[in-house]
Every structure is written in C-alpha cells, then in structure tokens.
Write a protein that holds these residues in place. Structure first.
Motif, PDB file in Angstrom:
ATOM      1  N   ASP A  35       4.656  -0.717 -31.665  1.00  0.00           N
ATOM      2  CA  ASP A  35       3.420  -1.425 -31.351  1.00  0.00           C
ATOM      3  C   ASP A  35       3.432  -2.025 -29.950  1.00  0.00           C
ATOM      4  O   ASP A  35       2.422  -2.532 -29.479  1.00  0.00           O
ATOM      5  CB  ASP A  35       3.160  -2.535 -32.381  1.00  0.00           C
ATOM      6  CG  ASP A  35       2.886  -1.981 -33.764  1.00  0.00           C
ATOM      7  OD1 ASP A  35       2.300  -0.881 -33.844  1.00  0.00           O
ATOM      8  OD2 ASP A  35       3.257  -2.633 -34.749  1.00  0.00           O
ATOM      9  N   PHE A  36       4.582  -1.974 -29.273  1.00  0.00           N
ATOM     10  CA  PHE A  36       4.701  -2.498 -27.915  1.00  0.00           C
ATOM     11  C   PHE A  36       4.811  -1.381 -26.880  1.00  0.00           C
ATOM     12  O   PHE A  36       4.896  -1.639 -25.696  1.00  0.00           O
ATOM     13  CB  PHE A  36       5.928  -3.417 -27.807  1.00  0.00           C
ATOM     14  CG  PHE A  36       5.803  -4.676 -28.595  1.00  0.00           C
ATOM     15  CD1 PHE A  36       5.262  -5.809 -28.034  1.00  0.00           C
ATOM     16  CD2 PHE A  36       6.212  -4.730 -29.914  1.00  0.00           C
ATOM     17  CE1 PHE A  36       5.135  -6.974 -28.763  1.00  0.00           C
ATOM     18  CE2 PHE A  36       6.093  -5.892 -30.652  1.00  0.00           C
ATOM     19  CZ  PHE A  36       5.548  -7.028 -30.072  1.00  0.00           C
ATOM     20  N   TYR A  37       4.812  -0.125 -27.331  1.00  0.00           N
ATOM     21  CA  TYR A  37       4.986   1.008 -26.417  1.00  0.00           C
ATOM     22  C   TYR A  37       3.786   1.149 -25.494  1.00  0.00           C
ATOM     23  O   TYR A  37       2.637   1.122 -25.918  1.00  0.00           O
ATOM     24  CB  TYR A  37       5.191   2.310 -27.185  1.00  0.00           C
ATOM     25  CG  TYR A  37       5.399   3.483 -26.275  1.00  0.00           C
ATOM     26  CD1 TYR A  37       6.602   3.649 -25.609  1.00  0.00           C
ATOM     27  CD2 TYR A  37       4.384   4.403 -26.045  1.00  0.00           C
ATOM     28  CE1 TYR A  37       6.790   4.711 -24.751  1.00  0.00           C
ATOM     29  CE2 TYR A  37       4.573   5.464 -25.187  1.00  0.00           C
ATOM     30  CZ  TYR A  37       5.775   5.618 -24.548  1.00  0.00           C
ATOM     31  OH  TYR A  37       5.956   6.651 -23.691  1.00  0.00           O
ATOM     32  N   ASP A  38       4.051   1.290 -24.201  1.00  0.00           N
ATOM     33  CA  ASP A  38       3.007   1.465 -23.191  1.00  0.00           C
ATOM     34  C   ASP A  38       3.521   2.450 -22.153  1.00  0.00           C
ATOM     35  O   ASP A  38       4.459   2.153 -21.411  1.00  0.00           O
ATOM     36  CB  ASP A  38       2.671   0.119 -22.546  1.00  0.00           C
ATOM     37  CG  ASP A  38       1.471   0.190 -21.630  1.00  0.00           C
ATOM     38  OD1 ASP A  38       0.970   1.301 -21.363  1.00  0.00           O
ATOM     39  OD2 ASP A  38       1.022  -0.870 -21.169  1.00  0.00           O
ATOM     40  N   SER A  39       2.926   3.619 -22.094  1.00  0.00           N
ATOM     41  CA  SER A  39       3.409   4.672 -21.196  1.00  0.00           C
ATOM     42  C   SER A  39       3.180   4.351 -19.723  1.00  0.00           C
ATOM     43  O   SER A  39       3.765   4.987 -18.860  1.00  0.00           O
ATOM     44  CB  SER A  39       2.738   6.000 -21.536  1.00  0.00           C
ATOM     45  OG  SER A  39       1.340   5.884 -21.371  1.00  0.00           O
ATOM     46  N   THR A  40       2.342   3.349 -19.425  1.00  0.00           N
ATOM     47  CA  THR A  40       2.089   3.009 -18.030  1.00  0.00           C
ATOM     48  C   THR A  40       3.192   2.143 -17.436  1.00  0.00           C
ATOM     49  O   THR A  40       3.239   1.956 -16.227  1.00  0.00           O
ATOM     50  CB  THR A  40       0.743   2.264 -17.886  1.00  0.00           C
ATOM     51  OG1 THR A  40       0.800   1.036 -18.625  1.00  0.00           O
ATOM     52  CG2 THR A  40      -0.412   3.111 -18.378  1.00  0.00           C
ATOM     53  N   LEU A  41       4.090   1.618 -18.259  1.00  0.00           N
ATOM     54  CA  LEU A  41       5.174   0.765 -17.776  1.00  0.00           C
ATOM     55  C   LEU A  41       6.435   1.579 -17.547  1.00  0.00           C
ATOM     56  O   LEU A  41       6.698   2.549 -18.259  1.00  0.00           O
ATOM     57  CB  LEU A  41       5.454  -0.349 -18.785  1.00  0.00           C
ATOM     58  CG  LEU A  41       4.276  -1.270 -19.096  1.00  0.00           C
ATOM     59  CD1 LEU A  41       4.655  -2.240 -20.205  1.00  0.00           C
ATOM     60  CD2 LEU A  41       3.845  -2.029 -17.862  1.00  0.00           C
ATOM     61  N   SER A  42       7.245   1.173 -16.573  1.00  0.00           N
ATOM     62  CA  SER A  42       8.457   1.924 -16.252  1.00  0.00           C
ATOM     63  C   SER A  42       9.483   1.848 -17.379  1.00  0.00           C
ATOM     64  O   SER A  42      10.214   2.799 -17.624  1.00  0.00           O
ATOM     65  CB  SER A  42       9.069   1.416 -14.951  1.00  0.00           C
ATOM     66  OG  SER A  42       9.423   0.056 -15.080  1.00  0.00           O
ATOM     67  N   THR A  43       9.550   0.732 -18.092  1.00  0.00           N
ATOM     68  CA  THR A  43      10.498   0.608 -19.194  1.00  0.00           C
ATOM     69  C   THR A  43       9.973   1.261 -20.465  1.00  0.00           C
ATOM     70  O   THR A  43      10.738   1.586 -21.351  1.00  0.00           O
ATOM     71  CB  THR A  43      10.795  -0.863 -19.512  1.00  0.00           C
ATOM     72  OG1 THR A  43       9.582  -1.514 -19.882  1.00  0.00           O
ATOM     73  CG2 THR A  43      11.435  -1.558 -18.335  1.00  0.00           C
TER      74      THR A  43
END
Length: 107
Positions: A35-43
C-alpha cells in the motif's frame, strides 16, 4: 483458552517487528507494504500510503503543430515519438518511452 483478539494483536505486533506492515503518518493506520509502493520514487516505497496520496499518474504532454516548440520529431535512439518535457534547466524534447529509452533533444 487464548482470546482471538489477543492473538490478532500479537500477530500484528510480529508483522510490525518483521517490517511486513507500516504505519501511515497521515491516517495513522497500519497497512501492508504494497500500500506504500510508488513507482515514481527511487526507493519504490513512500512514507504515506497510496490511499492518502490519492495518486493519479500524470500523462506527458503530446506535441503537434508547426512551430519550433511543437515540431513533430522522433527519438534519435528508438524512433518513438518525442514529448515536450520541463526540467530545472528549461524545456526539452524527451522520448515518450522514458525510462526505457533516454533519448532527448534541445528545443
């Protein structure tokens, strides 16, 4: 006899210790890492859950017309259409297949 509520509390605590769940600082709920996954972030994972962010991906601007800024161009590397992009250094033409292809041209 063990209380079912007690076992759920212990399971939740173990998941927190094993970093299988995480608390969102905005809504305060404990949620799974997906639920915290975000493909726009480097991590790949952010601090705030996606339901709090209400994440809506932005589409890059397409180009059309005859001026220098809207001239129809293809990527020099993969021949895909190029889109007008902005950076802190100004506008430029970037490949529409970014990040797979990193082709770019000056305006």
């Amino acid at each position: 006899m063990i209380d079912p509520l007690h076992t759920r509390i212990i399971e939740t605590f173990e998941k927190i210790e094993n970093k299988e769940v995480k608390q969102c600082p905005k809504c305060g709920q404990y949620k799974e890492l997906k639920d915290f996954y975000d493909s726009t972030l480097s991590t790949g994972y952010g601090r705030i859950c996606l339901s709090c962010k209400q994440y809506i991906p932005k589409k890059p601007k397409a180009f059309s017309g005859n001026s220098n800024k809207t001239q129809r161009t293809n990527c020099p590397k993969c021949k895909a259409p190029m889109v007008l992009r902005k950076s802190k250094y100004g506008e430029f033409w970037g490949c529409s297949k970014y990040p797979t292809c990193d082709g770019k041209r000056k305006i």
